[in-house]
Enzyme design. Sequence first.
Site: not given
Length: 727
Positions: A536-538, A541
């Site tokens: 989810g972070d990537m 991002a």
Amino acid sequence: MSRLRVLDLTDELARYAGRLFVGMGAEVIRIERDRTTARAERLHWHSGQRVLHLPDDAELGVVLDRLLPEADVVVESGPLDRLRTLKLRGPDWQHVAHVVVTPFGTWGPCKTWPADDVVATAAGGMAWLGGAPGEAPEPPPRAQAGQLAGTHAAIAAMLALLARQRTGVGQLAEISVQEVVAATLETGAISWIHAGTIPGRTSGVYGHVAHRVFATKDGHVAGGYSGPNRMWDDLLAWMADEGEAADLTEERWQDAAYRWQHRPYVDEVVGAFVARRTADEIATGARSRGLPWATVAAPDDVLKNPQLLDRQFFLDIDTAEGAVRDVGFPFRSLQCPVRLREPQDVDATVTWLEGVQRPRRRTAHKRGAALDGVRVLDLTWVLAGPYATKLLAEHGADIVKVESMHRQDPTRFAPSMRLRPEATYDDSGYFLNFNRNKRSLALNLRKPEAQELLRQLVPFVDVVIENFSPGVLDRWGLGYQQLRKLNPNVVLVSMAGVGQTGPWRQAVTFADTLAAMSGLTYETGHPPQGLTFGLGDMVAANAATLATLDLLHQGVGGHVDLSQLEAMAAHLGPAVLEAKPARVGSRILRTAGDDRWIAIGAATDDALATALGTTASELTDVIGEQDADALADRLQSLGFPAYPVRDGRDLVDHDPQLAAGGFYQQLDHPLAGPVAHEGVVAHLHGTPGGLWQPAPLLGQHTDELLTELLGLTPERLGNLHDEGVLE
């Protein structure tokens, strides 16, 4: 400003690119060789597009001759030997951003190999991280490799268009899906680089933070107790108030290292507390206490999420049978449509609806990269924000990373995230990988003087990216309206977990809680296991990067209110449009060796057995006796997509395809020495990106930046150091 014009020739490897361009207000003409027939997939991937079914390659040249002169972007994906635009590319293509996405790149020993999504996740190391120990690896649900590749294709196209504003010409850009996946593993490969360890399958238990999926009375929740001390203290107080803390209130459990050492027991006590309550009781109680827990929502439940409904995330698609509701886009562009029409079939006489868009010109030139002359004020920490600024940095943007001893980024300071034995906060392995190409400015933002310096920097930057809790920048006098007064054209990208507005706006989120709320965790199995890396972070991002490039290309300022939850929910694919997931015919099977596996694309047992000279009943046994690399080579030669399931060590040390492309590149760090880093994904031919300098030491460039940008004198700098402003 007129709309971008995009010719979309993608297959399932990168079809998300066309959807993203629709979300950015582009006019998209899709040219299909193989018609998409499943209604849910057609509506999700291609609504808002005009679709030309054109299996005849000869006729394609005629259509392109007419459409190409006014096109801005041409994007195609598929195996190298099936790509059509590379063969047709000529001098008259010089004005377009031409992006090609292949499974393994246009170089190396595997350049002609086909791959579906399962094979691509195996080749890039993502499948290895999913599933239970000893059992077959499981790739993440909903074709994540293809969605990530489609996003990077859109990013590459926008980078090329920004470079065109400076140079006046377009260029070719290449994307390898294997590299896309390998760049999206969080610690999957860098644990091997820095610690000599190989993260494996853990049934959904995170290896470097105390988070996981827990069973409740009526379902499941995702959550844990890592992060600032308050996360543990407030969870413990909740459990103690209910008389269910067991012995965790004893002094020894206040030591974070001791808790980590005895994590199985702590999880057992926490799990018992959770199991006595419903999922909603845990999620609601956690939100009221500012704790990172969330219900594991099914895709149908996502449509009822009050936060997403309040922010009008969902998209209505008008069809002949009436409107249907789908997940929306990962960010709201200035030209984002609020409704879409189902795909419209057209014939070979199709023409553009809009006139030609004339590119503006930028003049800055430094390394010859696409974002030369762009400066970013980076107020982010942990992974999602730093990953976005990493992407911008490797294409030439000057990243001014604001950090401090007083707001300790866990990726610098948390022992579990340093990875490197005996590492300090200045050579943490996690931090090194995601913060190369940046300059570090130490500002203690608890002090008004530091906040004032931050305000003084705003006129000298193009972009501000932050992931503070909603309202923090406003309290510092740095909200978007205040920033506009200082810099009318500034782009502000806010990356809060669930967005700046809505009933859950103050919710504390981790990667696992966002995946749970988005519906993706639910689809990892029954019971759900979750995703044991920060996908989810990537995803968030990538969305932040694309949103930034969109505004830079338009030449206007704006506030991107990016919700990491929405970015994840946008990756559900057609889940909310179909009654049940389409069956995936690919499989992952055990091969010879300890925990070695191979991914094989969709094929019947009989077809595989015939190819391997055996019977269907003996197929599993025969494959189990083969070396994975040799078998993949053999199957590919026979026309079956296949690739060994790579772990982190394989990717860095043993994969010949990644080695041929030089994906892992060394940078010489002043403390860590020569260190391999994950490489650049978007290969732009005219304005290539690169890895130019290692991650900075804390505050390494403070005096340099304040002198260069604000003209501070040595005497003034000395006073600020003495006053603790620059700590």
